[in-house]
Scaffold this active site. Structure first.
Site, PDB file in Angstrom:
ATOM      1  CE  LYS A  78       0.367  -2.750  -3.614  1.00 41.12           C
ATOM      2  NZ  LYS A  78      -0.291  -1.266  -3.108  1.00 41.12           N
ATOM      3  CB  SER A  83       3.779  -1.413  -1.675  1.00 38.83           C
ATOM      4  OG  SER A  83       2.640  -0.818  -2.749  1.00 38.83           O
TER       5      SER A  83
END
Length: 219
Positions: free
Chosen positions: A173, A133
């Site tokens: 993230k 990701s």
């Protein structure tokens, strides 16, 4: 064919390996050509290692160490393990980052990994990435990320390791917020994944990203 672009951490590793190899060859009175012949590696490969153009692979490091009759750690300090924790540049690997669906928060130390920038602020721990990701900024499956402990991001848009809603599953993230809104966005760097939205009291920040390198693929 264009040469691979290396991260700053990888460049530091290349520099360290080249320095160690040159010192060992000088000590043993060997030439680049003799090292190439003894390891059955090409002279161009050996030259690239010694001139900091290519990061040595695990197989090459093993061949070179065997021929020179030295330990792998004498060539590449990333091969040092928890038996060498007296080295202040060894950072504990404490678990796996699942950079797609979350962090596998195993807080037991698995091993130690070398941090090649002794004159900079040292990370507190390292994590092994699982998932893609964050591939948009070069963080891929199997990479090692260095983390500095922190309870919040230092700036809007910083990459963090976060736990959500008190769960033991977390995520790597980019942390973003907007003025006037209480919502925190944990944003991936891969369009296949969606941002995670949460309120500040639903998020626990474990640390902030300090760099990474490709232990599995490059060393």
């Amino acid at each position: 064919m264009a040469r691979k672009k290396y991260t700053e951490v990888e460049k530091e590793l290349m520099k360290g390996i080249a320095f160690n190899l040159r010192a060992i060859l000088k000590r043993k009175g060997l030439t680049q050509k003799e090292l190439a012949e003894g390891t059955e590696l090409s002279t161009s490969v050996i030259s690239d290692y010694l001139n900091e153009k290519t990061l040595a692979t695990p197989g090459s490091i093993q061949k070179i160490a065997d021929y020179l009759k030295v330990s792998k750690a004498e060539i590449d300090p990333t091969f040092q393990s928890k038996n060498n924790i007296y080295n202040s540049n060894l950072i504990p690997i404490v678990g796996n980052v699942c950079a797609g669906d979350g962090l596998l928060a195993e807080q037991n130390i698995e091993d130690y990994v070398y941090y090649p920038m002794p004159n900079k602020i040292q990370p507190d721990f390292a994590l092994r990435v699982k998932g893609d990701s964050m591939s948009g900024i070069g963080i891929e499956d199997g990479d090692i990320v260095y983390i500095k402990k922190s309870s919040w991001a230092d700036f809007n848009g910083q990459v963090v390791v976060a736990l959500i809603n008190g769960d033991e599953e977390g995520t790597l993230k980019r942390m973003k917020w907007s003025e006037g809104s209480p919502v925190i966005n944990l944003v991936p760097e891969n369009e296949k994944y969606k941002s995670i939205k949460a309120l500040p009291n639903e998020i626990t920040i474990c640390g902030v990203y300090m760099g990474h390198f490709k232990l599995n693929n490059s060393l």
